[in-house]
Scaffold this active site. Structure first.
Site, PDB file in Angstrom:
ATOM      1  NE  ARG A  15     -13.415  42.163-106.311  1.00 35.66           N
ATOM      2  CZ  ARG A  15     -13.392  41.259-105.336  1.00 35.66           C
ATOM      3  NH1 ARG A  15     -14.407  40.423-105.208  1.00 35.66           N
ATOM      4  NH2 ARG A  15     -12.378  41.185-104.506  1.00 35.66           N
ATOM      5  CD  GLU A 491     -17.516  19.909-104.412  1.00 39.59           C
ATOM      6  OE1 GLU A 491     -17.469  21.088-104.775  1.00 39.59           O
ATOM      7  OE2 GLU A 491     -18.248  19.055-104.951  1.00 39.59           O
ATOM      8  CG  HIS A 648     -24.899  18.612-110.575  1.00 45.01           C
ATOM      9  ND1 HIS A 648     -26.223  18.535-110.236  1.00 45.01           N
ATOM     10  CD2 HIS A 648     -24.532  19.898-110.357  1.00 45.01           C
ATOM     11  CE1 HIS A 648     -26.634  19.719-109.812  1.00 45.01           C
ATOM     12  NE2 HIS A 648     -25.631  20.575-109.888  1.00 45.01           N
ATOM     13  CG  HIS A 701     -30.527  28.439-105.409  1.00 42.31           C
ATOM     14  ND1 HIS A 701     -30.885  27.351-106.159  1.00 42.31           N
ATOM     15  CD2 HIS A 701     -29.323  28.832-105.847  1.00 42.31           C
ATOM     16  CE1 HIS A 701     -29.925  27.103-107.036  1.00 42.31           C
ATOM     17  NE2 HIS A 701     -28.966  27.989-106.870  1.00 42.31           N
TER      18      HIS A 701
END
Ligand code: GLN
Ligand code: ZN
Length: 762
Positions: A15, A491, A648, A701
């Protein structure tokens, strides 16, 4: 015959491109240093291909950010909000920075401005930057500029003379763009003028072959687009260029009539995506055309059975001789770079795989076999690919039997939505306009550290559990303080919603370095679904129980749906996707049953990727949607009436698949809508949404804190389309990328918005 490649992964085996980009963005590299690293990257990429035996190298497939964005810049079509019109000094309108401003949303002043939209590249998980076209922009005096492309062509000469330029064609470019009020096709003539300028530049520079990508041919183009295709290629003059028309991801047999009389010099056909009748295509095309066959799957990680490819290609080689070229089916952009880096996979498993570099080697093995008419080498090479399909490691009879015994009733909840709603209201006693979130809460550096340490075995299981529990406790407290009605555990234990479950399922493997580019500097490392799937043990129960023990409010059990797990993985090719989806659904269903047995009253099964799995051809959408929605239903169907199933969805527009979304029959669906100003809801005017709906009231966002009045306005807007007693109030998506400060303020405002409306009604 020669072997060529349509494109190679840009990111580098480690990467490297990602890290160069991020350093440059942080100001740790000068632009010259950054560009030097990119140049090295390109050299390296060409060298890998060349060493692997690729004869004709692609040039122009590399991009700092995205190849569609590159095309926009080549054509001189950057949207004006990113260009400094007051100061046209070189620094102000530097092409590299312009590119990043478009992708990342920055005005020339350095302030935030809306980035160009980003969306999925056909049916892959790669995102491209959507071109924004208008008559004004096309008429502006900005110019096409192929300098970069031609420089790269020169760079590649260090490796070989045999190169071709890769360019996205005008019809696909236009098809993928957005326009204001104009009809897209009305802009074609002006767009063609720009393409003509570009082609002339390339021809004048002495470019030999041009690979012109028109993957839009895989779609079922209507007559207006078909005409546009013909018109475009009748009009464009290619000068001295030889043009290889290239399409991939789907068959193009249905458009051959359109292509055959145009002045191309060759056609690339993807022979692996779908069935395609190569013989009849060849018979239809002029007999001087090059026929390039995409015979190696460019977007998976499986070793190819070269023997079976050999037998298909050999008669064609006899027939076509030098007119035959061989290539991967599509650009290798969608496949990881080099298998040789994987050190943790066992020998047998490794022998089943081939990444981009190995796929290039496969082509050269295949060519050698064809030229020498000797198959020993490919027989030897391919034997593990054949062995995989019969390996005991990938087969689990119990799972297969379970799937084969499924009947219609396994895919449906027992009670109707109305009956379920009554039962759920009785036990949950939620207020009107219940408030909730989508699942994840801010993932702080600390949380990531904890997970990373535990993974590296630098922390005991007990210590890890204690720390994650502490995080859950905090998250529950904060949600109670904010006043949300339905809580989540947050989460914290999940790095990624698919990886988390993948690691706990049998039949799924993980690599160390099999990264593929998702967009810009973002890469993903999809799990590999290699065998029959089953649950080793409960996957979420401990965390769910712990979270529920801390509060009287309901805490949602949080699962990832079967279609999303499928879509975001590399999937075995020896079983249909439908079958694989059903296997995953059964494993998720087992978890649902356990959650219910543990007293969890609400379970959310996320399916953000359901829209992404759609085939390229619209005529195939319905059959996909049928099995995809069925898999979701299978995962949820065992829930009794009183258990509330949420789902969702996000990342896409769902307006055109409403019937499928309705057929999921989730009790509550929370869905991304705020970015499009709730435009989804208009679609519900013609087709009412029967169950409960939570249209997102703010965009997660952005770090901006939405105002109460704004959200009240959105809920009121929603109320015009969805009955009040069916409406939920929630953000657009999970909050894991946000910070706590803005999250707390935003959610407090959201709760006030819901309460304001409840009070008005009372
Ligand atoms: N439950 C997930 C979360 O909140 C959903 C993520 C998603 O929609 N992509 O993070
Ligand atoms: Zn989401």
């Amino acid at each position: 015959m020669q072997i060529h490649n349509l494109g190679f992964p840009r990111i580098g085996a480690k990467r490297e491109l990602k890290f160069s980009l991020e350093k440059y963005w942080r100001g740790e590299l000068t632009q010259t240093e950054f560009l030097t690293e990119c140049k090295e990257r390109r050299q390296q990429n060409w060298k890998i291909q060349f060493d692997a035996g690729i004869e004709c190298l692609p040039v122009g497939d590399f991009a700092h950010y995205d190849h569609v964005l590159n095309t926009t810049l080549l054509l001189g079509l950057a949207p004006t909000r990113f260009i400094n019109t007051h100061d046209d000094s070189v620094e102000q309108n530097n092409a590299v920075d312009l590119e990043f401003r478009i992708g990342r949303g920055q005005a020339p002043t350095g302030c935030q401005c809306a980035a160009s939209d980003m969306t999925k590249w056909f049916n892959t998980n790669y995102h491209y930057i959507v071109p924004e076209l208008s008559a004004d922009l096309l008429a502006s005096n900005s110019v096409t500029n192929s300098d970069n492309l031609l420089n790269q062509l020169n760079e590649a000469q260090a490796i070989t003379d045999n190169r071709k330029v890769v360019l996205l064609g005008p019809i696909t470019y236009l098809h993928l763009s957005v326009t204001g009020d104009e009809r897209k096709l009305a802009l074609l003539p002006a767009l063609l003028t720009r393409y003509q300028a570009l082609l002339t530049q390339l021809s004048d520079a002495g470019v030999n072959w041009l690979q012109l990508d028109e993957p839009v041919l895989g779609l079922e183009l209507d007559s207006a687009w078909q005409q546009a295709f013909t018109q475009a290629y009748q009009q464009l003059e290619k000068g001295n260029l030889k043009v290889l028309l290239t399409s991939y991801f789907a068959s193009i047999d249905h458009h051959i009539e359109l292509i055959k009389d145009l002045a191309f010099d060759g056609l690339h056909i993807d022979t692996v995506a779908e069935h395609t009748d190569v013989q009849s295509i060849i018979a239809t095309l002029p007999d001087h055309w090059i026929i390039s066959l995409g015979v190696i799957n460019g977007r998976n990680i499986w070793k190819t059975d070269l023997v079976s490819v050999y037998h298909k290609v050999q008669p064609l080689y006899r027939q076509l001789g030098e007119r035959l070229w061989l290539a991967p089916s599509c650009s290798l952009l969608h496949s990881p770079v080099d298998l040789a880096q994987e050190s943790k996979l066992d020998e047998e498993f490794t022998s089943w795989l081939a990444f981009a570099k190995q796929k290039c080697q496969e082509l050269s093995l295949l060519k050698a076999a064809l030229v020498d008419e000797k198959t020993e080498q490919i027989i030897l090479y391919s034997s593990p690919a054949l062995a995989r399909c019969v390996s005991t490691r990938i087969h689990n009879d119990k799972v297969k039997q379970r799937v084969s015994r499924l009947t219609l009733s396994d895919f449906t909840r027992k009670e109707s939505f109305d009956a379920r709603k009554v039962a759920q209201q009785k036990s949950l006693k939620l207020p009107l306009l219940p408030t909730t979130t989508i699942g994840s809460f801010p993932q702080t550096g600390d949380i990531r550290q904890v997970r990373a340490k535990w993974r590296r075995h630098e922390m005991t299981d007990q210590e890890y559990t204690r720390l994650i529990q502490a995080e859950i406790r905090q998250t529950i407290k904060r949600q109670e303080a904010i006043g949300l009605d339905v809580l989540v555990h947050g989460e914290a234990e999940r790095n990624d919603m698919v990886e988390y479950f993948g690691e706990l399922l049998d039949g799924v493997a993980f690599t160390q370095f099999a990264w593929v580019q998702s967009y810009g500097s973002r890469c993903v490392k999809p799990p590999i679904i290699f065998g029959d799937i089953s649950r080793k043990k409960p996957m979420t129960i401990e965390w769910a129980n712990f979270a529920q023990s801390l509060t009287d409010k309901p805490v949602k059990g949080m699962l990832t749906g079967p279609v999303t797990i499928l879509c975001w993985s590399f999937v075995r090719d020896d079983l249909s996707r439908e079958q694989v989806a059903n296997q995953i659904a059964l494993a998720i269903s087992d978890e649902v049953v356990d959650l219910i047995d543990n007293g969890i009253a609400i379970i959310q099964i996320d399916e953000p990727a359901i829209r992404e799995g759609m085939p390229v051809k619209q005529s195939q959408w319905q059959s996909y949607l049928d099995w995809a929605t069925a898999a979701f239903c299978l995962s949820a169907a065992k829930a009794p009436a009183a258990t509330q199933i949420h789902s969702h969805m996000c990342y896409s527009e769902f307006n055109d698949i409403l019937p499928a979304i309705i057929s999921l029959d989730a009790d509550v669906l929370t869905i991304e809508t705020s970015r499009s100003n709730m435009s989804l809801l208009d679609a519900f005017d013609s087709q009412a949404y029967p169950n409960d709906l939570g249209p997102g009231v703010y965009d997660i966002h952005s770090p901006n804190v939405p105002e109460v009045a704004w959200m009240v306005g959105l809920i009121e807007k929603a109320q015009k389309h969805i009955p009040l007693e069916h409406l939920w109030v929630n953000p657009d998506c999970g909050l894991k990328t946000r910070a706590w400060t803005e999250t707390k303020l935003a959610l407090e405002n959201m709760v006030i918005a819901a309460k304001t409306l409840r009070n008005r009604i009372r």
